[in-house]
Design a protein around this motif. Structure first.
Motif, PDB file in Angstrom:
ATOM      1  N   ASP A   1       0.822  -1.214   0.000  1.00 22.29           N
ATOM      2  CA  ASP A   1       0.000   0.000   0.000  1.00 22.29           C
ATOM      3  C   ASP A   1       0.855   1.264   0.000  1.00 22.29           C
ATOM      4  OD1 ASP A   1      -2.536  -1.095  -0.117  1.00 22.29           O
ATOM      5  OD2 ASP A   1      -2.848  -1.097   2.061  1.00 22.29           O
ATOM      6  N   GLU A   2       2.007   1.199   0.644  1.00 27.74           N
ATOM      7  CA  GLU A   2       2.893   2.364   0.745  1.00 27.74           C
ATOM      8  C   GLU A   2       3.817   2.500  -0.465  1.00 27.74           C
ATOM      9  OE1 GLU A   2       4.864   1.795   4.463  1.00 27.74           O
ATOM     10  OE2 GLU A   2       3.003   1.900   5.608  1.00 27.74           O
TER      11      GLU A   2
ATOM     12  N   GLY B   1     -10.382  -3.528   5.861  1.00 28.77           N
ATOM     13  CA  GLY B   1      -9.107  -2.917   6.229  1.00 28.77           C
ATOM     14  C   GLY B   1      -9.214  -1.773   7.210  1.00 28.77           C
TER      15      GLY B   1
ATOM     16  N   ARG C   1      -7.590   3.266   9.068  1.00 29.56           N
ATOM     17  CA  ARG C   1      -7.360   2.355   7.949  1.00 29.56           C
ATOM     18  C   ARG C   1      -5.999   1.687   8.100  1.00 29.56           C
ATOM     19  NH1 ARG C   1      -9.435   0.444   3.680  1.00 29.56           N
ATOM     20  NH2 ARG C   1     -11.267   1.814   3.731  1.00 29.56           N
TER      21      ARG C   1
ATOM     22  N   LEU D   1      -5.326  -1.324   6.001  1.00 29.74           N
ATOM     23  CA  LEU D   1      -5.072  -1.805   4.648  1.00 29.74           C
ATOM     24  C   LEU D   1      -6.052  -1.144   3.692  1.00 29.74           C
ATOM     25  CD1 LEU D   1      -4.698  -5.689   5.065  1.00 29.74           C
ATOM     26  CD2 LEU D   1      -2.866  -4.073   4.547  1.00 29.74           C
ATOM     27  N   SER D   2      -5.631  -0.948   2.453  1.00 28.47           N
ATOM     28  CA  SER D   2      -6.565  -0.457   1.443  1.00 28.47           C
ATOM     29  C   SER D   2      -7.576  -1.547   1.108  1.00 28.47           C
ATOM     30  CB  SER D   2      -5.798  -0.066   0.175  1.00 28.47           C
ATOM     31  OG  SER D   2      -5.204  -1.217  -0.414  1.00 28.47           O
ATOM     32  N   GLU D   3      -8.715  -1.146   0.591  1.00 24.26           N
ATOM     33  CA  GLU D   3      -9.714  -2.135   0.173  1.00 24.26           C
ATOM     34  C   GLU D   3      -9.145  -3.045  -0.904  1.00 24.26           C
ATOM     35  OE1 GLU D   3     -13.476  -0.565  -0.930  1.00 24.26           O
ATOM     36  OE2 GLU D   3     -13.789   0.493   0.967  1.00 24.26           O
ATOM     37  N   SER D   4      -8.313  -2.486  -1.779  1.00 23.44           N
ATOM     38  CA  SER D   4      -7.727  -3.313  -2.846  1.00 23.44           C
ATOM     39  C   SER D   4      -6.760  -4.337  -2.281  1.00 23.44           C
ATOM     40  CB  SER D   4      -7.024  -2.427  -3.879  1.00 23.44           C
ATOM     41  OG  SER D   4      -5.973  -1.687  -3.284  1.00 23.44           O
ATOM     42  N   ALA D   5      -6.050  -4.003  -1.200  1.00 20.55           N
ATOM     43  CA  ALA D   5      -5.135  -4.959  -0.578  1.00 20.55           C
ATOM     44  C   ALA D   5      -5.902  -6.117   0.048  1.00 20.55           C
ATOM     45  CB  ALA D   5      -4.281  -4.262   0.477  1.00 20.55           C
TER      46      ALA D   5
END
Length: 382
Positions: free
Chosen positions: A98-99, A275, A281, A283-287
């Motif tokens: 994510d980063e 997430g 937050r 984690l991102s939703e995509s993660a």
């Protein structure tokens, strides 16, 4: 008789409500089943927890944490969760994704140079580099033990010396891939792996009893692991290096955590909520979507029929047998000592089973797990 003012009469139920809800309601058939398994010598005891739509609807402790000392099982009893550590390690990796500090399809050798020279069993080089996606879906081709008695860095180097079972991505084999991923987290973040988890995940989530290094007080409330005894229906104690910090020289990203059911449900609820926990937050939703989608395609995988693998998580593709009461897309993981943690997004349910046993066969396909999940899902239908 003393009379309350009209205002106090209105406020009294609200004032008492927190006390009334402090104790989670119980699904009594679950406790009855755990007590029966204990009486039959299949477990010493269990802590079970069920959450539904963000609320704990069952949290119970039954039987004994230690038969020799007659120590009762309690809700705060700690358990070695073995491979249930893997999804937590995968979460750490995805935080770095994510980063923008790594990509799932980066070669592992970009950060751990010893993996640049890995070889197949026939001595040839693999057709492509091993990626983080391979490591976290058990498709890297790694083999050998997931336990170690050295530093995490040395454990990862040891994995790199083992011949690969197959070309990366071409097959599936349960492996120490998350150990390698955990060492990469150390290298990329510049932090010891256990410190990364502590500061980025455990402390913010309030998982204060989740650790690779239980202190004296935590060891005192860690359940004993049992194996089948010499006589039918009996149990005898068996060892676990991870519950004795003097034997732990490095955090094991594949198998080393000790924790409680109450801590685990906080992590699982964050995953179920895409997430996010308490407005923060992680984690991102995509993660989360990447971790919980099928990564292994049509490859044959363990450990129960109708399942496949995401990233760090085991996925239910076609519910059957021990997963028959769960929805397609349910994700989770088991541990070597019988512990289980599963998240059903369709039902918005979380199932946490904490037991400590070895030598009873496939823990993912156990009668204890099946009974627990069946009784939990039956209860919410009523």
């Amino acid at each position: 008789m003393r009379r309350f003012s009209p205002l106090l009469a209105l406020l009294l139920p609200l004032l008492l409500a927190p006390l009334a809800s402090a104790e989670a309601p119980q699904i009594s058939p679950i406790s009855a089943a755990m007590q029966k398994f204990a009486a039959e010598g299949k477990i010493s005891g269990a802590v079970t927890l069920v959450a539904k739509e963000g609320k704990i609807i069952h949290h119970a402790a039954d039987g004994k944490a230690n038969l020799e000392t007659d120590q009762p099982m309690k809700k705060e009893t700690m358990f070695a969760i073995a491979s249930m550590t893997k999804p937590i390690t995968a979460t750490a990796v995805m935080m770095l994704v994510d980063e923008g500090k790594l990509s799932l399809d980066d070669p592992v050798s970009k950060y751990l140079p010893e993996f640049a020279d890995v070889k197949l069993k026939d001595g040839k080089a693999p057709s492509r580099p091993i990626t983080f996606r391979d490591c976290m879906s058990h498709t890297a081709g790694f083999q050998g033990s997931q336990s170690f008695e050295t530093s995490l860095a040395d454990a990862a180097k040891d994995v790199a010396t083992r011949p690969l079972l197959f070309d990366p991505g071409s097959n599936w084999s349960y492996s120490p891939g998350l150990t390698v991923a955990g060492e990469a987290v150390e290298v990329i973040s510049g932090m010891p792996f256990e410190k990364f988890l502590e500061t980025r995940l455990f402390q913010p989530l309030g998982m204060n009893d989740t650790t690779f290094y239980p202190n004296e007080e935590q060891r005192a409330r860690t359940a004993q692991i049992y194996s089948p005894g010499d006589q039918p229906g009996t149990l005898k104690p068996s060892g676990n290096a991870y519950s004795d910090p003097s034997k732990v020289k490095g955090p094991n990203p594949s198998a080393g955590l000790v924790t409680t059911a109450a801590d685990l449900v906080k992590f699982y609820q964050m995953m179920l909520d895409g997430g996010v926990a308490s407005g923060k937050r992680y984690l991102s939703e995509s993660a989360v979507a990447e971790m919980t989608k099928l990564q292994t395609g049509d490859l044959k995988t363990g450990f129960t029929a109708g399942c496949g693998w995401g990233l760090g998580f085991y996925l239910v593709r076609e519910p059957q047998g021990v997963t028959g009461m769960l929805s397609p897309g349910t994700f989770g993981h088991g541990g070597a000592f019988g512990t289980q943690g599963w998240i059903d997004p369709d039902k918005k349910m979380i199932f946490v089973l904490m037991i400590q046993r070895s030598g009873f066969g496939n823990g993912d396909d156990s009668d204890v797990r099946k009974a627990f999940q069946t009784l939990a899902t039956d209860a919410v239908k009523q």
